[in-house]
Design an enzyme around this catalytic site. Structure first.
Site, PDB file in Angstrom:
ATOM      1  N   SER A  52       0.788  -1.232   0.000  1.00 12.31           N
ATOM      2  CA  SER A  52       0.000   0.000   0.000  1.00 12.31           C
ATOM      3  C   SER A  52       0.820   1.281   0.000  1.00 12.31           C
ATOM      4  O   SER A  52       0.347   2.317  -0.441  1.00 12.31           O
ATOM      5  CB  SER A  52      -0.938   0.005   1.203  1.00 12.31           C
ATOM      6  OG  SER A  52      -0.200  -0.143   2.388  1.00 12.31           O
ATOM      7  N   HIS A  91      -5.184  -3.819  -2.002  1.00 13.64           N
ATOM      8  CA  HIS A  91      -4.906  -2.782  -3.004  1.00 13.64           C
ATOM      9  C   HIS A  91      -4.821  -3.342  -4.418  1.00 13.64           C
ATOM     10  O   HIS A  91      -4.577  -2.596  -5.364  1.00 13.64           O
ATOM     11  CB  HIS A  91      -3.601  -2.044  -2.652  1.00 13.64           C
ATOM     12  CG  HIS A  91      -3.745  -1.189  -1.438  1.00 13.64           C
ATOM     13  ND1 HIS A  91      -4.097   0.145  -1.502  1.00 13.64           N
ATOM     14  CD2 HIS A  91      -3.642  -1.494  -0.128  1.00 13.64           C
ATOM     15  CE1 HIS A  91      -4.180   0.628  -0.281  1.00 13.64           C
ATOM     16  NE2 HIS A  91      -3.909  -0.345   0.582  1.00 13.64           N
ATOM     17  N   LYS A 136     -11.773  -0.087  -1.215  1.00 14.99           N
ATOM     18  CA  LYS A 136     -10.848   0.614  -2.110  1.00 14.99           C
ATOM     19  C   LYS A 136     -11.405   0.570  -3.543  1.00 14.99           C
ATOM     20  O   LYS A 136     -12.190   1.423  -3.911  1.00 14.99           O
ATOM     21  CB  LYS A 136      -9.449   0.024  -1.958  1.00 14.99           C
ATOM     22  CG  LYS A 136      -8.991   0.125  -0.478  1.00 14.99           C
ATOM     23  CD  LYS A 136      -7.585  -0.274  -0.247  1.00 14.99           C
ATOM     24  CE  LYS A 136      -7.251  -0.404   1.229  1.00 14.99           C
ATOM     25  NZ  LYS A 136      -7.412   0.797   2.044  1.00 14.99           N
TER      26      LYS A 136
HETATM   27  C1  LIG Z   1      -3.258  -3.912   2.985  1.00 15.70           C
HETATM   28  C2  LIG Z   1      -4.507  -3.537   3.721  1.00 15.70           C
HETATM   29  N1  LIG Z   1      -5.233  -4.502   4.314  1.00 15.70           N
HETATM   30  C3  LIG Z   1      -6.356  -4.211   4.982  1.00 15.70           C
HETATM   31  C4  LIG Z   1      -6.812  -2.921   5.102  1.00 15.70           C
HETATM   32  C5  LIG Z   1      -8.057  -2.641   5.894  1.00 15.70           C
HETATM   33  O1  LIG Z   1      -9.135  -2.423   5.057  1.00 15.70           O
HETATM   34  P1  LIG Z   1     -10.421  -1.581   5.530  1.00 15.70           P
HETATM   35  O2  LIG Z   1     -10.040  -0.146   5.441  1.00 15.70           O
HETATM   36  O3  LIG Z   1     -11.479  -1.981   4.580  1.00 15.70           O
HETATM   37  O4  LIG Z   1     -10.736  -1.980   6.927  1.00 15.70           O
HETATM   38  C6  LIG Z   1      -6.108  -1.893   4.494  1.00 15.70           C
HETATM   39  C7  LIG Z   1      -6.598  -0.509   4.615  1.00 15.70           C
HETATM   40  O5  LIG Z   1      -5.929   0.453   4.500  1.00 15.70           O
HETATM   41  C8  LIG Z   1      -4.921  -2.191   3.780  1.00 15.70           C
HETATM   42  O6  LIG Z   1      -4.200  -1.239   3.187  1.00 15.70           O
END
Ligand SMILES: Cc1ncc(COP(=O)(O)O)c(C=O)c1O
Length: 392
Positions: free
Chosen positions: A185, A213, A244
């Site tokens: 990310s 992502h 996202k």
């Molecule tokens: C790699 C990754 N996994 C999980 C999440 C968590 O997702 P959510 O925002 O839908 O809770 C994020 C959120 O930024 C993320 O970047």
């Protein structure tokens, strides 16, 4: 020390980030005009840090699906699926995910964060081991911590480092879960998933890939990096989020393992929280349909990503290692990144400021995320404003 004194560290962090009254952690948009424009301090501002990869947050069909569900099924579920029961649409979404990933088992969680906590805390126990990429997201760490498993980090995307740790585990490797992301990310680089699959098979370990992502971004059908590298069926757990590329809320896990269905009985982040509301589920289902039926969104996304990446590279910025919809501009000094972030925002371009300790190494980044919905003019405006901060 009293209970609350420890917040002095957070207070210092907040004050250190405040920039002439502009706090990057407290930005408020007065309005949101489209998938790529919001209003900040009364000015139309280009949103270049939203993870809205396919630009679906304002898609008319997704909005209509959400509105119809609100009107027909109400505003919320008011409880968890274990206690209050599931709505038919929860099951339909799980079926559609299973179909999309060509995988027999799928489970929906209330957020991506809950999906990572829920899956990791269900799969792992204190006697198990985790080999975790050092750049993995906080939610993956938190899930492991919740499970009590022993966590060992390997160097980011470094196959030798992973192999050395697998060897060191010896017989324990069969009780080891390797945890990686598809596309990372912060820097937008992708994992060598195919090689990691080969290693996990060689050592009898298991693999979880977080495609938060990369859903809708990578792969011929948009399933993610594992699909793009031809190994989707060999990954034990693929997790991801609807927040996202689908522009909604919620998280999921798909797995070839039948036991995924039993997670419903043991996964506390699934059991002890309210299930996703009908409108969010309807929006997510429509966004997934759009993702599947409009591959041209992916084409537009990558074209924008390439334009932004190559232009910022030509300007002499230091970027992440590969062209991707996350374009991270590196700054050695936090102060320079903060000053650049402010100049961009005042010029009506919003990007994410990322500073240590939430970043790889000790660098700071101005992180842009590109959308299929950005126009060429908007991408060029972002580039133009970055040019102005180059030698600040
Ligand atoms: C790699 C990754 N996994 C999980 C999440 C968590 O997702 P959510 O925002 O839908 O809770 C994020 C959120 O930024 C993320 O970047």
């Amino acid at each position: 020390m009293s209970l609350l004194e420890k917040f002095s560290t957070a207070q210092q962090l907040k004050e250190g980030l405040s920039n002439d009254g502009l706090d990057p952690t407290g930005v408020v948009f007065e309005d949101m005009l489209s998938a790529t424009e919001g209003v900040f301090h009364g000015r139309k501002t280009i949103m270049a840090g939203t993870n809205n990869y396919l630009g679906l947050s304002f898609d008319p069909a997704c909005i209509a699906a959400g509105v119809a569900a609100l009107e027909s099924q109400g505003t919320g579920t008011t409880g968890s699926r274990m206690a209050n029961g599931s709505y038919a649409s929860h099951l339909a979404l799980e079926q559609e995910l299973a179909d999309f990933f060509q995988c027999p088992n799928a489970m929906v969680f209330s957020t991506g964060y809950a999906a990572n906590l829920g899956v990791l805390s269900a799969v792992l126990g204190p006697e198990d081991a985790v080999l975790m990429d050092s750049d993995a997201h906080a939610s993956l760490y938190d899930g492991c911590r919740m499970s009590g498993a022993e966590v060992f980090r390997f160097k980011h995307n470094d196959l030798n480092s992973l192999e050395r740790r697998l060897k060191r585990l010896e017989a324990r490797a069969s009780r080891c879960l390797i945890v990686i992301e598809g596309m990372y990310s912060v820097l937008g680089d992708s994992a060598p998933v195919a090689e990691i699959v080969a290693l996990k098979e060689q050592f009898g370990a298991s693999l979880l890939v977080d495609e938060a992502h990369s859903l809708g971004v990578f792969g011929e059908r948009g399933c993610g990096v594992a699909e793009a590298q031809g190994v989707m069926g060999q990954v034990d757990f693929i997790v991801g989020t609807f927040s996202k590329s689908l522009g909604a809320m919620g998280g999921f896990c798909v797995s070839p393992h039948e036991v995924l269905d039993l997670f419903r009985y043991v996964s506390r982040p699934f059991i002890f929280t309210a299930s996703p509301s009908p409108s969010v589920v309807a929006t997510t289902r429509e966004a997934l349909r759009q993702l599947r039926s409009r591959p041209e969104l992916r084409v537009a996304l990558w074209s924008n990503a390439e334009r932004l990446y190559t232009s910022l590279q030509d300007l002499g910025f230091e970027l992440g290692p590969e062209i991707s919809p996350v374009v991270a501009v590196r700054f050695e000094q936090k102060e320079k990144a903060l000053a650049g972030w402010k100049v961009l925002l005042e010029a009506s371009v919003y990007v994410n400021l990322m500073v240590p300790p939430a970043t790889p190494g000790s660098a700071s980044f101005l992180r842009c995320s590109v959308s299929a919905a950005h126009t060429t003019e908007q991408i060029d405006m972002i580039i133009e404003q970055f040019a102005k901060i180059k030698d600040h």
